[in-house]
Write a protein that holds these residues in place. Structure first.
Motif, PDB file in Angstrom:
ATOM      1  N   TYR A 127      -2.253  12.818   7.544  1.00 57.04           N
ATOM      2  CA  TYR A 127      -3.227  13.015   6.636  1.00 57.04           C
ATOM      3  C   TYR A 127      -4.126  10.889   7.562  1.00 57.04           C
ATOM      4  CZ  TYR A 127      -6.029  10.786   3.210  1.00 57.04           C
ATOM      5  OH  TYR A 127      -7.150  10.095   2.918  1.00 57.04           O
ATOM      6  N   LEU A 128      -3.326  10.399   7.766  1.00 53.19           N
ATOM      7  CA  LEU A 128      -3.920   9.435   7.951  1.00 53.19           C
ATOM      8  C   LEU A 128      -4.622   9.100   9.969  1.00 53.19           C
ATOM      9  CD1 LEU A 128      -1.173   6.448   7.412  1.00 53.19           C
ATOM     10  CD2 LEU A 128      -3.495   6.669   6.535  1.00 53.19           C
ATOM     11  N   GLN A 129      -3.913  10.227  10.966  1.00 54.92           N
ATOM     12  CA  GLN A 129      -4.821  11.052  11.879  1.00 54.92           C
ATOM     13  C   GLN A 129      -5.801  11.343  11.255  1.00 54.92           C
ATOM     14  OE1 GLN A 129      -1.831  11.700  14.610  1.00 54.92           O
ATOM     15  NE2 GLN A 129      -0.363  12.192  13.563  1.00 54.92           N
ATOM     16  N   GLU A 130      -5.797  12.598  10.290  1.00 48.97           N
ATOM     17  CA  GLU A 130      -6.770  13.289  10.619  1.00 48.97           C
ATOM     18  C   GLU A 130      -8.108  12.843   9.345  1.00 48.97           C
ATOM     19  OE1 GLU A 130      -7.837  16.593  10.695  1.00 48.97           O
ATOM     20  OE2 GLU A 130      -6.046  17.428  11.198  1.00 48.97           O
ATOM     21  N   TYR A 131      -7.747  11.523   9.039  1.00 49.25           N
ATOM     22  CA  TYR A 131      -8.429  10.611   8.264  1.00 49.25           C
ATOM     23  C   TYR A 131      -9.212   9.978   9.030  1.00 49.25           C
ATOM     24  CZ  TYR A 131     -10.429   6.808   5.358  1.00 49.25           C
ATOM     25  OH  TYR A 131     -12.207   5.910   4.927  1.00 49.25           O
ATOM     26  N   LEU A 132      -8.943   9.446  10.287  1.00 55.52           N
ATOM     27  CA  LEU A 132      -9.275   9.066  11.161  1.00 55.52           C
ATOM     28  C   LEU A 132      -9.874   9.325  11.857  1.00 55.52           C
ATOM     29  CD1 LEU A 132      -6.338   6.903  12.405  1.00 55.52           C
ATOM     30  CD2 LEU A 132      -8.516   5.756  11.287  1.00 55.52           C
TER      31      LEU A 132
ATOM     32  N   LEU B 111       8.821   4.513   8.168  1.00 52.85           N
ATOM     33  CA  LEU B 111       9.489   4.997   7.041  1.00 52.85           C
ATOM     34  C   LEU B 111       9.519   6.597   7.130  1.00 52.85           C
ATOM     35  CD1 LEU B 111       7.798   2.483   4.920  1.00 52.85           C
ATOM     36  CD2 LEU B 111      10.212   2.286   5.779  1.00 52.85           C
ATOM     37  N   LEU B 112       9.105   7.068   8.305  1.00 52.76           N
ATOM     38  CA  LEU B 112       9.452   8.557   8.512  1.00 52.76           C
ATOM     39  C   LEU B 112       8.602   9.396   6.872  1.00 52.76           C
ATOM     40  CD1 LEU B 112      13.533   8.827   8.433  1.00 52.76           C
ATOM     41  CD2 LEU B 112      11.497   8.978  10.302  1.00 52.76           C
ATOM     42  N   LEU B 113       7.423   9.146   6.609  1.00 52.75           N
ATOM     43  CA  LEU B 113       6.166   9.868   5.474  1.00 52.75           C
ATOM     44  C   LEU B 113       5.660  10.192   6.446  1.00 52.75           C
ATOM     45  CD1 LEU B 113       5.589   6.060   3.633  1.00 52.75           C
ATOM     46  CD2 LEU B 113       7.583   8.645   3.470  1.00 52.75           C
ATOM     47  N   GLU B 114       6.274  12.035   7.096  1.00 55.23           N
ATOM     48  CA  GLU B 114       5.139  12.859   7.552  1.00 55.23           C
ATOM     49  C   GLU B 114       3.978  12.896   7.697  1.00 55.23           C
ATOM     50  OE1 GLU B 114       7.933  15.293   8.827  1.00 55.23           O
ATOM     51  OE2 GLU B 114       9.506  14.401   9.881  1.00 55.23           O
TER      52      GLU B 114
ATOM     53  N   THR C 289       0.632  -1.270  -0.168  1.00 53.92           N
ATOM     54  CA  THR C 289      -0.175   0.341  -0.068  1.00 53.92           C
ATOM     55  C   THR C 289       0.938   0.897   0.156  1.00 53.92           C
ATOM     56  OG1 THR C 289      -1.672  -0.881   0.897  1.00 53.92           O
ATOM     57  CG2 THR C 289      -1.580   1.146   0.974  1.00 53.92           C
ATOM     58  N   ILE C 290       1.849   1.071   0.729  1.00 53.44           N
ATOM     59  CA  ILE C 290       3.440   2.604   1.217  1.00 53.44           C
ATOM     60  C   ILE C 290       3.420   2.428  -0.869  1.00 53.44           C
ATOM     61  CG2 ILE C 290       4.938   3.375   2.295  1.00 53.44           C
ATOM     62  CD1 ILE C 290       3.803   1.990   4.639  1.00 53.44           C
ATOM     63  N   LEU C 291       4.194   1.347  -0.977  1.00 57.19           N
ATOM     64  CA  LEU C 291       4.159   1.762  -2.269  1.00 57.19           C
ATOM     65  C   LEU C 291       4.099   2.506  -3.701  1.00 57.19           C
ATOM     66  CD1 LEU C 291       6.753  -1.521  -2.699  1.00 57.19           C
ATOM     67  CD2 LEU C 291       7.430   0.573  -2.382  1.00 57.19           C
ATOM     68  N   LYS C 292       2.754   1.548  -3.436  1.00 60.29           N
ATOM     69  CA  LYS C 292       1.753   1.576  -4.457  1.00 60.29           C
ATOM     70  C   LYS C 292       1.617   3.413  -4.224  1.00 60.29           C
ATOM     71  CE  LYS C 292      -1.263  -1.483  -5.023  1.00 60.29           C
ATOM     72  NZ  LYS C 292      -2.392  -2.623  -4.920  1.00 60.29           N
ATOM     73  N   TYR C 293       1.462   4.572  -2.836  1.00 57.98           N
ATOM     74  CA  TYR C 293       1.202   5.743  -2.580  1.00 57.98           C
ATOM     75  C   TYR C 293       2.668   6.836  -3.069  1.00 57.98           C
ATOM     76  CZ  TYR C 293       1.720   9.849   0.264  1.00 57.98           C
ATOM     77  OH  TYR C 293       2.165  10.722   0.936  1.00 57.98           O
TER      78      TYR C 293
ATOM     79  N   GLU D  27      -2.249   0.376  11.156  1.00 56.98           N
ATOM     80  CA  GLU D  27      -0.932  -0.436  10.709  1.00 56.98           C
ATOM     81  C   GLU D  27      -0.582   0.490   9.915  1.00 56.98           C
ATOM     82  OE1 GLU D  27      -0.051  -4.980   9.824  1.00 56.98           O
ATOM     83  OE2 GLU D  27      -1.773  -4.426  10.059  1.00 56.98           O
ATOM     84  N   LEU D  28      -1.005   1.050   8.712  1.00 61.16           N
ATOM     85  CA  LEU D  28      -0.303   1.755   8.404  1.00 61.16           C
ATOM     86  C   LEU D  28       0.093   2.938   8.890  1.00 61.16           C
ATOM     87  CD1 LEU D  28      -0.063   2.366   5.319  1.00 61.16           C
ATOM     88  CD2 LEU D  28      -1.953   2.952   5.130  1.00 61.16           C
ATOM     89  N   LEU D  29      -0.501   3.508   9.372  1.00 62.46           N
ATOM     90  CA  LEU D  29       0.199   4.976  10.582  1.00 62.46           C
ATOM     91  C   LEU D  29       1.390   4.317  11.060  1.00 62.46           C
ATOM     92  CD1 LEU D  29      -0.611   7.744  11.505  1.00 62.46           C
ATOM     93  CD2 LEU D  29      -1.654   6.443  13.532  1.00 62.46           C
ATOM     94  N   ILE D  30       1.718   3.062  11.699  1.00 60.22           N
ATOM     95  CA  ILE D  30       2.443   2.663  12.231  1.00 60.22           C
ATOM     96  C   ILE D  30       3.565   2.590  11.311  1.00 60.22           C
ATOM     97  CG2 ILE D  30       3.747   0.715  13.380  1.00 60.22           C
ATOM     98  CD1 ILE D  30       1.215   0.610  14.672  1.00 60.22           C
TER      99      ILE D  30
END
Length: 364
Positions: A52-57, A44-47, A14-18, A36-39
């Motif tokens: 974004y993931l926190q905002e989405y949740l 991987l230091l994708l700040e 999923t991260i590679l696609k992003y 799990e994606l957030l962790i």
């Protein structure tokens, strides 16, 4: 080549696609997978993805986050935005949170951070009962007698008298929690901020004096007009007015240590074109962007203290010759005369949707 045992192949894909497409579709993802994606994003230091993931949740999976807030608070302490949302949700709707079985599993540091907050909306007795249950859950085999030395003697005696002799302890009236307010416009977290502004402090603190907000006027009940406001709010007691305007999420307000219009007021009065002005060093006006936002807020303190409040015939209230002014059902927010700091100045004339006034009483 690198080793990341905490990241599963599915999440890494999923991260590679992003990374390659700049797109991320979360609509079919389980909330557990998003965590799990957030962790993984953090590791991987994708700040930007972490934010974004926190905002989405918070925005799209609000109910799930609230139902699993204990798990998130315990396991995701490093994600501040998610943590702050869970803490604020727990304080705004405290009773269901405290009485849930999951809350007994809270980490002690998280529990302390909740109990020390001034906006926790729960009765003191319920907080104590919960704390006892939490202690029992956390400490199997817990007994009171070994702790006799650290419990005040009169409390220990009253507990023994109650359980062994049925004698009811003397009633202890605890002070009001800071910032409790019965408002349709603002919440307790806003009231806490306003209290700190009154005390001229910048940060929340549980050591502030306790205050009571007594509702004396609400536009939807008493009528939104000058006469209703003046009849309900006259007097020289410290008062707070908050206003919600139509066509906007903005909330405006003002605090006057001398009230708004005071017949017989013995404070220093100076004529302003025939209309009395009232003196105050402590008045201020303010705005919040919306009811959910406690970050984008503005405050303007009085500069010309001799004209802090103007008692004009066709105004409900008037902070400093129009810096914040109610005229019939309109709200004016301009500072052409420079009576207050120039932080809220606008030429927009708002229509008042709801307005409330509270006497601000410092509890002993």
């Amino acid at each position: 080549m690198f080793t990341k045992p905490n990241i599963t192949p599915r999440i890494f894909e999923t991260i590679l696609k992003y990374i390659y497409t700049g797109e991320l579709d979360l609509t079919k993802q389980l909330c557990e997978d998003i965590l799990e994606l957030l962790i993984a994003s953090d590791e991987l230091l994708l700040e930007e993805l972490v934010e974004y993931l926190q905002e989405y949740l918070i925005q799209q999976q609000k109910n799930w986050v609230q139902q699993n807030s204990v798990f998130i608070l315990n396991k995701f302490a490093s994600y501040k935005k998610l943590q702050d949302y869970c803490l604020e949700s727990a304080c705004e709707d405290s009773q269901p949170f405290i009485t849930s079985k999951n809350s007994l599993l809270l980490d002690k540091d998280i529990l302390y951070s909740i109990l020390e907050r001034n906006d926790l909306q729960i009765k003191e007795i319920d907080a104590w009962n919960y704390l006892i249950k939490w202690g029992i859950e956390q400490t199997p085999g817990f007994e009171i007698r070994p702790y006799k030395d650290i419990i005040p003697n009169h409390i220990y005696d009253e507990v023994e008298d109650f359980y062994y002799k049925g004698i009811i302890p003397e009633t202890i009236n605890l002070p009001h929690r800071v910032g409790k307010i019965e408002s349709k416009i603002i919440k307790s977290k806003h009231a806490n901020i306003i209290i700190n502004w009154i005390n001229k402090k910048g940060l929340r603190t549980i050591n502030d004096p306790h205050y009571e907000f007594k509702l004396i006027y609400r536009g939807s009940d008493d009528g939104i007009n000058n006469n209703s406001f003046k009849n309900k709010c006259k007097g020289q007691i410290a008062s707070l007015v908050v206003i919600k305007v139509q066509g906007s999420e903005k909330i405006f307000g003002g605090y006057s240590s001398i009230g708004f219009n005071s017949i017989g007021n013995l404070l220093l009065i100076k004529n302003n074109n025939g209309w009395p002005s009232y003196y105050s060093l402590n008045n201020f006006i303010f705005s919040f962007e919306n009811i959910k936002d406690t970050h984008n807020m503005k405050i303007s303190r009085v500069i010309n203290s001799s004209k802090a409040i103007l008692d004009y015939y066709d105004n409900g209230f008037n902070f400093g010759q129009g810096s914040l002014c109610m005229k019939y059902q309109n709200l004016y927010v301009n500072n052409r005369n420079g009576i207050y700091e120039n932080n809220l100045n606008t030429d927009i004339v708002y229509t008042i949707e709801e307005i409330e006034t509270f006497n601000v009483i410092r509890c002993k």
